[in-house]
Design a protein around this motif. Structure first.
Motif, PDB file in Angstrom:
ATOM      1  N   ASP A 150      48.989  12.333  45.376  1.00  0.00           N
ATOM      2  CA  ASP A 150      48.381  12.284  44.025  1.00  0.00           C
ATOM      3  C   ASP A 150      47.096  11.386  43.833  1.00  0.00           C
ATOM      4  O   ASP A 150      47.440  10.022  43.906  1.00  0.00           O
ATOM      5  N   VAL A 151      45.948  11.857  43.634  1.00  0.00           N
ATOM      6  CA  VAL A 151      44.953  10.812  43.560  1.00  0.00           C
ATOM      7  C   VAL A 151      44.958   9.862  42.367  1.00  0.00           C
ATOM      8  O   VAL A 151      44.746   8.674  42.589  1.00  0.00           O
ATOM      9  N   ARG A 152      45.333  10.407  41.307  1.00  0.00           N
ATOM     10  CA  ARG A 152      45.631   9.762  40.191  1.00  0.00           C
ATOM     11  C   ARG A 152      46.697   8.361  40.294  1.00  0.00           C
ATOM     12  O   ARG A 152      46.396   7.272  39.733  1.00  0.00           O
ATOM     13  N   SER A 153      47.832   8.844  40.817  1.00  0.00           N
ATOM     14  CA  SER A 153      48.842   7.730  40.990  1.00  0.00           C
ATOM     15  C   SER A 153      48.692   7.055  42.130  1.00  0.00           C
ATOM     16  O   SER A 153      49.277   5.857  42.298  1.00  0.00           O
ATOM     17  N   GLY A 154      48.207   7.563  43.107  1.00  0.00           N
ATOM     18  CA  GLY A 154      48.107   7.200  44.621  1.00  0.00           C
ATOM     19  C   GLY A 154      49.408   7.025  45.416  1.00  0.00           C
ATOM     20  O   GLY A 154      49.580   6.578  46.370  1.00  0.00           O
TER      21      GLY A 154
END
Length: 162
Positions: A150-154
């Motif tokens: 997930d790009v937002r949470s890494g």
């Protein structure tokens, strides 16, 4: 054991203009079947015979790359210490094969009984296997296993299924 009977690879000329070698694809599929069988048997010697001496592996376990057959086998040794019984499933494999180079991509999952006795269903990962014909034998020269993130949470996303 599943190795892609539902695979999307086809023999003949594909739309990109690459020539697909049907006989070579059958041989590569046999190597993939052998890979699954040897993982499930935890057969390190047998696995070693499937990899080129200079294999480059991008696995989910650190480091970023495992260089050479011995490094790849150390990675499998690590996996086998966690599992009493292991099942390796590959599905949705697509193959591209010419006379001397081949690759397959799809989804893989390790599951089974952990050394503690607990059952695990594992997680689905993206898997790519690259082969080169060496002295008439198809050997794995590169493999890559990855988990989407997930790009937002890494954070990795481990609950997806094909």
């Amino acid at each position: 054991m599943t190795t892609g009977s539902e695979a999307t690879g086809i023999a003949g000329d594909d739309v990109s203009g690459r020539t697909i070698n049907a006989a070579g694809e059958a041989q590569v599929r046999q190597r993939v079947d052998a890979l699954v069988e040897r993982i499930e048997a935890k057969d390190l010697d047998g696995l070693g015979r499937l990899y080129a001496s200079d294999v480059v592996s991008f696995d989910v376990e650190p480091p970023l790359q495992h260089l050479g057959r011995e490094a790849k086998l150390r990675s499998w040794t690590s996996v086998f210490t966690f599992f009493r019984d292991v099942c390796y499933e590959l599905r949705d494999l697509a193959f591209t094969v010419d006379d001397n180079v081949a690759f397959a991509h799809g989804f893989g999952r390790l599951s089974g009984t952990l050394a503690t006795g607990a059952e695990t269903g594992g997680m689905w990962v993206r898997a790519t296997l690259c082969f080169r014909r060496v002295d008439g034998e198809w050997l794995i020269t590169h493999d890559q296993v990855s988990v989407p993130f997930d790009v937002r949470s890494g954070r990795g996303v481990a609950d997806l299924a094909p």
